[in-house]
Design a protein around this motif. Sequence first.
Motif, PDB file in Angstrom:
ATOM      1  N   GLU A  73      17.192 -30.161 -12.876  1.00  0.00           N
ATOM      2  CA  GLU A  73      17.051 -29.286 -11.699  1.00  0.00           C
ATOM      3  C   GLU A  73      16.718 -27.857 -12.128  1.00  0.00           C
ATOM      4  OE1 GLU A  73      20.690 -29.638  -9.603  1.00  0.00           O
ATOM      5  OE2 GLU A  73      20.201 -31.589  -8.691  1.00  0.00           O
ATOM      6  N   GLN A  74      17.370 -27.399 -13.200  1.00  0.00           N
ATOM      7  CA  GLN A  74      17.104 -26.036 -13.680  1.00  0.00           C
ATOM      8  C   GLN A  74      15.675 -25.918 -14.203  1.00  0.00           C
ATOM      9  OE1 GLN A  74      18.948 -23.476 -13.264  1.00  0.00           O
ATOM     10  NE2 GLN A  74      17.908 -21.960 -14.564  1.00  0.00           N
ATOM     11  N   ILE A  75      15.173 -26.978 -14.849  1.00  0.00           N
ATOM     12  CA  ILE A  75      13.788 -26.956 -15.354  1.00  0.00           C
ATOM     13  C   ILE A  75      12.811 -26.850 -14.188  1.00  0.00           C
ATOM     14  CG2 ILE A  75      12.005 -28.358 -16.494  1.00  0.00           C
ATOM     15  CD1 ILE A  75      14.190 -29.422 -18.337  1.00  0.00           C
ATOM     16  N   LYS A  76      13.043 -27.636 -13.134  1.00  0.00           N
ATOM     17  CA  LYS A  76      12.151 -27.596 -11.949  1.00  0.00           C
ATOM     18  C   LYS A  76      12.206 -26.228 -11.282  1.00  0.00           C
ATOM     19  CE  LYS A  76      12.484 -32.524 -10.855  1.00  0.00           C
ATOM     20  NZ  LYS A  76      12.971 -33.538  -9.872  1.00  0.00           N
ATOM     21  N   LYS A  77      13.404 -25.678 -11.191  1.00  0.00           N
ATOM     22  CA  LYS A  77      13.571 -24.398 -10.502  1.00  0.00           C
ATOM     23  C   LYS A  77      12.830 -23.273 -11.205  1.00  0.00           C
ATOM     24  CE  LYS A  77      17.138 -21.069  -9.180  1.00  0.00           C
ATOM     25  NZ  LYS A  77      18.581 -20.732  -9.207  1.00  0.00           N
ATOM     26  N   ILE A  78      13.039 -23.156 -12.518  1.00  0.00           N
ATOM     27  CA  ILE A  78      12.415 -22.033 -13.230  1.00  0.00           C
ATOM     28  C   ILE A  78      10.916 -22.263 -13.421  1.00  0.00           C
ATOM     29  CG2 ILE A  78      14.541 -21.381 -14.398  1.00  0.00           C
ATOM     30  CD1 ILE A  78      13.610 -22.840 -16.849  1.00  0.00           C
ATOM     31  N   SER A  79      10.475 -23.547 -13.442  1.00  0.00           N
ATOM     32  CA  SER A  79       9.036 -23.829 -13.578  1.00  0.00           C
ATOM     33  C   SER A  79       8.283 -23.398 -12.336  1.00  0.00           C
ATOM     34  CB  SER A  79       8.804 -25.320 -13.825  1.00  0.00           C
ATOM     35  OG  SER A  79       9.383 -25.715 -15.047  1.00  0.00           O
ATOM     36  N   SER A  80       8.911 -23.551 -11.143  1.00  0.00           N
ATOM     37  CA  SER A  80       8.262 -23.157  -9.889  1.00  0.00           C
ATOM     38  C   SER A  80       8.187 -21.649  -9.742  1.00  0.00           C
ATOM     39  CB  SER A  80       9.010 -23.777  -8.692  1.00  0.00           C
ATOM     40  OG  SER A  80      10.356 -23.296  -8.687  1.00  0.00           O
ATOM     41  N   ASP A  81       9.148 -20.951 -10.314  1.00  0.00           N
ATOM     42  CA  ASP A  81       9.177 -19.484 -10.192  1.00  0.00           C
ATOM     43  C   ASP A  81       8.410 -18.788 -11.315  1.00  0.00           C
ATOM     44  OD1 ASP A  81      10.792 -19.892  -8.027  1.00  0.00           O
ATOM     45  OD2 ASP A  81      12.675 -19.579  -9.151  1.00  0.00           O
ATOM     46  N   LYS A  82       7.876 -19.556 -12.208  1.00  0.00           N
ATOM     47  CA  LYS A  82       7.279 -18.978 -13.425  1.00  0.00           C
ATOM     48  C   LYS A  82       6.016 -18.172 -13.132  1.00  0.00           C
ATOM     49  CE  LYS A  82       5.596 -20.429 -17.966  1.00  0.00           C
ATOM     50  NZ  LYS A  82       5.353 -21.595 -18.860  1.00  0.00           N
ATOM     51  N   GLU A  83       5.236 -18.605 -12.119  1.00  0.00           N
ATOM     52  CA  GLU A  83       3.939 -17.989 -11.861  1.00  0.00           C
ATOM     53  C   GLU A  83       4.066 -16.543 -11.416  1.00  0.00           C
ATOM     54  OE1 GLU A  83       1.158 -19.432 -12.638  1.00  0.00           O
ATOM     55  OE2 GLU A  83       2.231 -21.246 -13.246  1.00  0.00           O
ATOM     56  N   ASN A  84       5.151 -16.202 -10.759  1.00  0.00           N
ATOM     57  CA  ASN A  84       5.312 -14.851 -10.204  1.00  0.00           C
ATOM     58  C   ASN A  84       5.989 -13.873 -11.174  1.00  0.00           C
ATOM     59  OD1 ASN A  84       4.279 -15.847  -7.745  1.00  0.00           O
ATOM     60  ND2 ASN A  84       6.336 -16.558  -7.129  1.00  0.00           N
ATOM     61  N   LEU A  85       6.173 -14.283 -12.414  1.00  0.00           N
ATOM     62  CA  LEU A  85       6.893 -13.437 -13.382  1.00  0.00           C
ATOM     63  C   LEU A  85       5.932 -12.724 -14.333  1.00  0.00           C
ATOM     64  CD1 LEU A  85       9.771 -15.910 -14.309  1.00  0.00           C
ATOM     65  CD2 LEU A  85       9.893 -13.982 -12.717  1.00  0.00           C
ATOM     66  N   SER A  86       6.447 -11.679 -14.982  1.00  0.00           N
ATOM     67  CA  SER A  86       5.659 -10.957 -15.984  1.00  0.00           C
ATOM     68  C   SER A  86       5.547 -11.802 -17.258  1.00  0.00           C
ATOM     69  CB  SER A  86       6.324  -9.620 -16.313  1.00  0.00           C
ATOM     70  OG  SER A  86       7.601  -9.847 -16.875  1.00  0.00           O
ATOM     71  N   ASN A  87       4.663 -11.354 -18.140  1.00  0.00           N
ATOM     72  CA  ASN A  87       4.448 -12.106 -19.391  1.00  0.00           C
ATOM     73  C   ASN A  87       5.727 -12.181 -20.240  1.00  0.00           C
ATOM     74  OD1 ASN A  87       1.766 -12.621 -18.822  1.00  0.00           O
ATOM     75  ND2 ASN A  87       1.056 -10.698 -19.773  1.00  0.00           N
ATOM     76  N   GLU A  88       6.470 -11.084 -20.258  1.00  0.00           N
ATOM     77  CA  GLU A  88       7.708 -11.072 -21.049  1.00  0.00           C
ATOM     78  C   GLU A  88       8.724 -12.054 -20.482  1.00  0.00           C
ATOM     79  OE1 GLU A  88      11.171  -7.914 -22.552  1.00  0.00           O
ATOM     80  OE2 GLU A  88       9.411  -7.192 -21.416  1.00  0.00           O
ATOM     81  N   ASP A  89       8.838 -12.071 -19.110  1.00  0.00           N
ATOM     82  CA  ASP A  89       9.773 -13.002 -18.479  1.00  0.00           C
ATOM     83  C   ASP A  89       9.321 -14.440 -18.655  1.00  0.00           C
ATOM     84  OD1 ASP A  89      11.452 -10.995 -17.688  1.00  0.00           O
ATOM     85  OD2 ASP A  89      10.579 -10.780 -15.676  1.00  0.00           O
ATOM     86  N   LYS A  90       7.983 -14.635 -18.685  1.00  0.00           N
ATOM     87  CA  LYS A  90       7.466 -15.990 -18.912  1.00  0.00           C
ATOM     88  C   LYS A  90       7.893 -16.521 -20.284  1.00  0.00           C
ATOM     89  CE  LYS A  90       3.395 -15.807 -15.906  1.00  0.00           C
ATOM     90  NZ  LYS A  90       1.907 -15.815 -15.854  1.00  0.00           N
ATOM     91  N   GLU A  91       7.900 -15.651 -21.272  1.00  0.00           N
ATOM     92  CA  GLU A  91       8.352 -16.065 -22.618  1.00  0.00           C
ATOM     93  C   GLU A  91       9.819 -16.487 -22.585  1.00  0.00           C
ATOM     94  OE1 GLU A  91       7.570 -13.003 -25.417  1.00  0.00           O
ATOM     95  OE2 GLU A  91       5.389 -13.124 -25.234  1.00  0.00           O
ATOM     96  N   HIS A  92      10.639 -15.734 -21.850  1.00  0.00           N
ATOM     97  CA  HIS A  92      12.054 -16.087 -21.726  1.00  0.00           C
ATOM     98  C   HIS A  92      12.233 -17.410 -20.998  1.00  0.00           C
ATOM     99  CE1 HIS A  92      13.662 -12.458 -23.465  1.00  0.00           C
ATOM    100  NE2 HIS A  92      12.969 -11.670 -22.619  1.00  0.00           N
ATOM    101  N   ILE A  93      11.377 -17.638 -19.956  1.00  0.00           N
ATOM    102  CA  ILE A  93      11.444 -18.894 -19.206  1.00  0.00           C
ATOM    103  C   ILE A  93      11.052 -20.069 -20.102  1.00  0.00           C
ATOM    104  CG2 ILE A  93      10.364 -20.221 -17.338  1.00  0.00           C
ATOM    105  CD1 ILE A  93      12.438 -18.264 -16.368  1.00  0.00           C
ATOM    106  N   ASP A  94      10.007 -19.889 -20.904  1.00  0.00           N
ATOM    107  CA  ASP A  94       9.597 -20.953 -21.839  1.00  0.00           C
ATOM    108  C   ASP A  94      10.722 -21.275 -22.814  1.00  0.00           C
ATOM    109  OD1 ASP A  94       7.122 -21.142 -20.675  1.00  0.00           O
ATOM    110  OD2 ASP A  94       6.156 -19.734 -22.072  1.00  0.00           O
ATOM    111  N   TYR A  95      11.396 -20.227 -23.315  1.00  0.00           N
ATOM    112  CA  TYR A  95      12.524 -20.430 -24.229  1.00  0.00           C
ATOM    113  C   TYR A  95      13.658 -21.181 -23.527  1.00  0.00           C
ATOM    114  CZ  TYR A  95      16.506 -19.270 -27.226  1.00  0.00           C
ATOM    115  OH  TYR A  95      17.630 -19.345 -28.004  1.00  0.00           O
ATOM    116  N   GLN A  96      13.884 -20.849 -22.231  1.00  0.00           N
ATOM    117  CA  GLN A  96      14.944 -21.519 -21.468  1.00  0.00           C
ATOM    118  C   GLN A  96      14.617 -22.987 -21.250  1.00  0.00           C
ATOM    119  OE1 GLN A  96      16.815 -21.087 -17.041  1.00  0.00           O
ATOM    120  NE2 GLN A  96      16.537 -19.173 -18.183  1.00  0.00           N
ATOM    121  N   ILE A  97      13.363 -23.271 -20.954  1.00  0.00           N
ATOM    122  CA  ILE A  97      12.944 -24.669 -20.771  1.00  0.00           C
ATOM    123  C   ILE A  97      13.161 -25.448 -22.078  1.00  0.00           C
ATOM    124  CG2 ILE A  97      10.936 -26.170 -20.369  1.00  0.00           C
ATOM    125  CD1 ILE A  97       9.896 -23.984 -18.437  1.00  0.00           C
ATOM    126  N   LEU A  98      12.805 -24.811 -23.202  1.00  0.00           N
ATOM    127  CA  LEU A  98      12.989 -25.457 -24.501  1.00  0.00           C
ATOM    128  C   LEU A  98      14.479 -25.745 -24.766  1.00  0.00           C
ATOM    129  CD1 LEU A  98      11.748 -26.352 -27.199  1.00  0.00           C
ATOM    130  CD2 LEU A  98      12.068 -24.030 -28.033  1.00  0.00           C
TER     131      LEU A  98
END
Length: 600
Positions: free
Chosen positions: A37-62
């Motif tokens: 559920e957390q993977i789906k949630k952060i993946s859907s919100d990923k498009e609206n984030l900055s590049n730095e936050d996207k890196e953190h989201i990728d790390y969280q997914i990993l």
Amino acid sequence: MKFLLLIFLFVLNLVALPIDKTWYEESTENLEKLYQEQIKKISSDKENLSNEDKEHIDYQILLLKKLSTLIKQESSFNLKEIENIEDLESYIKKIKEYIKLEQELVSRKNESEENIKKIEELEEQISKLTEKDSITTINSQLLYAFYKLKNKQNKIILDEYVKYQNNFRKILLESLKTIKIPNNETLQSKIEKIENSYQQILKDERRLSLALDKAKISENESKINSLNTEISILLNEKSKIIENLVYTKIESLIPFLQNKDSKYFEINKALQDFIDKNSKGYTRLTELLKYLSREHLGVTKTTFADTKESFYDIIKYSWQEINNPIIPIGDGISILAITKFLLIFIFGFSVATFYKKKISNSNAHYLRTTSIATRTMLANLGYYFLVAITFIFGLKSVGIDLSSLTILVGALSVGIGFGLQNIVSNFISGIILIFEKSIQVGHIIEISSGLRGKVSQINMRSSVVTTFDNIDIIIPNSTLIQNNVTNLTFSDDIRRLNVPFGVAYGCDIDEVIGIVLNSLQNSDLIFIRNMPTKAPKVRMTSMNTSSIDFELLVWISENPDENGVGSSNMSDFLIFLYKTLQKNNIEIPFPQMDVHLKRS
């Protein structure tokens, strides 16, 4: 102030974020659902984030995927069943398997300890965060959960490892009693062959090390790289040869252990020495051998052997420690060297003190006729000579080069020229007094200050004069050299007493002289009687207003005789004269004055 600090800490604890245990304390199904559920949630919100936050989201997914994989893994591992061990070759193989598993166990324990340190660090980091739903906070919580789950899994595996290894050890112990050991006559020659190969490896290692040093000096990079490669290959080969040699020696050791032969301890000690000297990676093997010997041979026998070896090790270690330099002088001075110096100095000082007392108070026939002064001189010179020799031997024993002391002597000479003038002056004066013998122990002297007494000691710095009131006066030797000193017993200890007395006018002078001399010879007074040149005399000195004055000239010895009896003194002779004159009705005059009165 303390109250405010407590309030601050309390508020800080209220604000600090707690550890979110939902990421790791739920069941496996719930955790898997939570992670997806957390993977789906952060993946859907990923498009609206900055590049730095996207890196953190990728790390969280990993991290979430890692956690998902981790919880699906079984918290156990399958170890193959331990087969029956029938012969020595199989037994050595099983020992190798056991050691390999022990190394894996140590590795997992180290990993678990490292994870605990990381967990503590993450707890501190999370406590400083304030936003519960921020990407950084969730990432820290997920990483914390990962290490927690990893350690939970490791603990289960470690417990199974320990149980398996305990069982493995018991099987090795039981198999030790039943394995068949062939009569391998070539085993010793095999060991010698491997040892020769090992020695050749050591020679090659030294040769390559020298070549590498030359290459580094010449800065030949290609040669350096080539030699480093050769050394790396050689070290790998060396490690294999050490392993081969260790297990071949164990192969020769097992029969003695099986038969409970005491020679086992001797061979095992040689093996342990080789391991300690050449490799540090056989700790687990050493522990296994100790376990097998303790259980198979018995605790008492093994403990005695271990205690004996430990005792030797303690002695060897203590010997090395007391030989280690602690004072950086020359090659270094160790505790043993200092102890040797102190023992030599104490022994030499004791011998010197014994010699001084023996010579000073000696009654031996060869010293009985020697004067006190000569004995004192011999005692002092011998004492200081022995102390000096002892000091030199002591310095040599600690390895100090005496030629290096010339600098110290030079520095001392400067000090002598300024601050030690009086001390050196007294010291030199003491040497002069000892050799010149102008003043000796037993002499009666009088110095310019009016002090009179008997010399009782002549030391290197000062002398002691004992007055006739039995008071010891310490006088610097330079005073006796530089000032006028009257030595009353310089040539011998005989001196003359001039005892004054008077008789009234009208007495027969010849009769007075005769009575005094005859009475003196018949008296118990102690004086020089048997020397014609020192015979007593009475002489008339003056005709005074009220008396005719005489002096009794009598010679006495200042020092007691062999029986400790001393001569009579001035008081004894005055009492004698008074009693003698009174006995013979010779009038002793006293001052008189006639007063004549005239009438006017």
